[in-house]
Design an enzyme around this catalytic site. Structure first.
Site, PDB file in Angstrom:
ATOM      1  CG  MET A   1     121.311 137.814  85.967  1.00 16.39           C
ATOM      2  SD  MET A   1     122.855 136.895  86.249  1.00 16.39           S
ATOM      3  CE  MET A   1     122.594 136.345  87.937  1.00 16.39           C
TER       4      MET A   1
ATOM      5  CG  HIS B   1     121.741 140.042  89.607  1.00 12.87           C
ATOM      6  ND1 HIS B   1     123.015 139.596  89.306  1.00 12.87           N
ATOM      7  CD2 HIS B   1     121.299 140.669  88.486  1.00 12.87           C
ATOM      8  CE1 HIS B   1     123.322 139.946  88.076  1.00 12.87           C
ATOM      9  NE2 HIS B   1     122.300 140.580  87.547  1.00 12.87           N
TER      10      HIS B   1
ATOM     11  CG  HIS C   1     124.267 139.247  94.905  1.00 14.23           C
ATOM     12  ND1 HIS C   1     123.796 140.484  94.528  1.00 14.23           N
ATOM     13  CD2 HIS C   1     124.458 138.546  93.751  1.00 14.23           C
ATOM     14  CE1 HIS C   1     123.728 140.542  93.208  1.00 14.23           C
ATOM     15  NE2 HIS C   1     124.117 139.378  92.712  1.00 14.23           N
TER      16      HIS C   1
ATOM     17  CG  ASP D   1     123.712 135.846  91.295  1.00 16.30           C
ATOM     18  OD1 ASP D   1     123.538 137.007  90.911  1.00 16.30           O
ATOM     19  OD2 ASP D   1     124.775 135.457  91.814  1.00 16.30           O
TER      20      ASP D   1
ATOM     21  CG  MET E   1     121.207 132.929  86.965  1.00 15.55           C
ATOM     22  SD  MET E   1     122.743 131.969  86.799  1.00 15.55           S
ATOM     23  CE  MET E   1     123.840 132.894  87.863  1.00 15.55           C
TER      24      MET E   1
ATOM     25  CG  MET F   1     126.761 141.979  85.533  1.00 20.85           C
ATOM     26  SD  MET F   1     126.609 141.096  87.107  1.00 20.85           S
ATOM     27  CE  MET F   1     127.420 139.527  86.712  1.00 20.85           C
TER      28      MET F   1
ATOM     29  N   GLY G   1     125.865 134.466  84.489  1.00 19.93           N
ATOM     30  CA  GLY G   1     125.374 133.123  84.217  1.00 19.93           C
ATOM     31  C   GLY G   1     126.043 132.038  85.021  1.00 19.93           C
ATOM     32  CG  PHE G   2     128.046 129.510  84.209  1.00 18.63           C
ATOM     33  CD1 PHE G   2     127.577 128.255  84.576  1.00 18.63           C
ATOM     34  CD2 PHE G   2     127.725 129.995  82.951  1.00 18.63           C
ATOM     35  CE1 PHE G   2     126.815 127.497  83.706  1.00 18.63           C
ATOM     36  CE2 PHE G   2     126.962 129.247  82.071  1.00 18.63           C
ATOM     37  CZ  PHE G   2     126.498 127.995  82.449  1.00 18.63           C
ATOM     38  N   GLY G   3     129.113 131.162  88.273  1.00 18.00           N
ATOM     39  CA  GLY G   3     130.073 131.597  89.267  1.00 18.00           C
ATOM     40  C   GLY G   3     131.469 131.109  88.925  1.00 18.00           C
ATOM     41  N   GLY G   4     132.462 131.630  89.631  1.00 22.15           N
ATOM     42  CA  GLY G   4     133.827 131.150  89.489  1.00 22.15           C
ATOM     43  C   GLY G   4     134.597 131.680  88.306  1.00 22.15           C
TER      44      GLY G   4
ATOM     45  CB  SER H   1     133.646 131.067  93.724  1.00 24.42           C
ATOM     46  OG  SER H   1     132.614 130.748  92.823  1.00 24.42           O
TER      47      SER H   1
ATOM     48  CB  SER I   1     127.038 135.587  95.302  1.00 25.07           C
ATOM     49  OG  SER I   1     126.185 134.901  94.408  1.00 25.07           O
TER      50      SER I   1
ATOM     51  CG  ASP J   1     127.937 139.545  90.904  1.00 28.30           C
ATOM     52  OD1 ASP J   1     128.811 138.738  91.273  1.00 28.30           O
ATOM     53  OD2 ASP J   1     126.757 139.209  90.690  1.00 28.30           O
ATOM     54  N   GLY J   2     131.462 139.576  90.270  1.00 25.19           N
ATOM     55  CA  GLY J   2     132.134 138.674  89.358  1.00 25.19           C
ATOM     56  C   GLY J   2     133.637 138.639  89.560  1.00 25.19           C
TER      57      GLY J   2
END
Length: 224
Positions: free
Chosen positions: A69, A67, A34, A36, A38, A140, A145-148, A197, A9, A174-175
């Site tokens: 969002m 993706h 990938h 993202d 947003m 998901m 909304g946020f990585g990590g 990440s 990602s 993903d996640g």
């Protein structure tokens, strides 16, 4: 059994050197990238627009898994298709008619995907898949909304339910994916593995992609 694919990602890449980040991931053996997108409304963050997809498309030859969002993806499908997306994923929770969005994605000659959030049941997308409108379901394993973020194992029963019903469908996760969490995701049916990440934080991304792939393949085979 669907092939295991690893999709870095680029949300975790250096935004100031995005092209180089895309090239690094492709050179390391990524199967797809990938992306993202947003809008700051559907999720509490703002990331990429169509220009980032154009940059990625110009940097690599591997497919772009985009993706969306966003609150209502319908007005943006054309621009993201033209920017170079290969797969476009919309959320079943978005403020649009999912069936219409999936048909529109297909009309642009792209693979159509549907995404479900952690609080959404797998059954919510069964009718869309049964209609033959879906090439990929993204489950998901974090709040979007946020990585990590940390991996949510509650995604695994949903992956298992989808895989049991649709043996040939591409299932992505993903996640919070890393060398440990990929095992449970793959064992429960995911074959498209998104990692941000974790991969971009590795000094040797090529080795990490290889290890993720090997762990996922072993877990899928063990489940059989």
């Amino acid at each position: 059994m669907q092939d295991i694919q690893i999709m870095p990602s680029i949300l975790a890449a250096d935004f100031g050197a995005l092209r180089a980040g895309c090239e690094r991931a492709a050179a390391a053996g990524a199967d797809q990238l990938h992306v993202d997108v947003m809008d700051g409304v559907f999720v509490p963050n703002i990331s990429f627009g169509p220009e980032a997809v154009r940059v990625a498309a110009g940097a690599v030859s591997i497919p772009l898994n985009v993706h969306l969002m966003v609150v209502n993806p319908m007005p943006y499908l054309e621009v993201f298709a033209e920017a170079g997306s290969d797969t476009m994923l919309v959320h079943v929770e978005s403020d649009c008619d999912a069936e219409s969005a999936l048909r529109e994605i297909r009309r642009w000659g792209k693979r159509a995907g549907i995404t479900i959030n952690p609080n959404t049941a797998a059954e919510r997308v069964f009718a869309l898949v049964d209609e033959g409108l879906v090439d990929e379901v993204l489950v998901m394993s974090v709040e979007p909304g946020f990585g990590g973020q940390a991996y949510m194992a509650s995604a695994e029963p949903k992956l298992a339910a989808l895989r049991a019903r649709y043996a040939a469908l591409d299932l992505s996760v993903d996640g919070g994916i890393n060398g440990a969490t990929v095992k449970g995701a793959a064992e429960h049916g995911a074959n498209l593995i998104v990692a941000g990440s974790y991969l971009f934080g590795q000094e040797d991304m090529k080795a990490s992609i290889r290890e993720l792939r090997e762990s996922a393949v072993e877990s899928r085979l063990r489940k059989r």
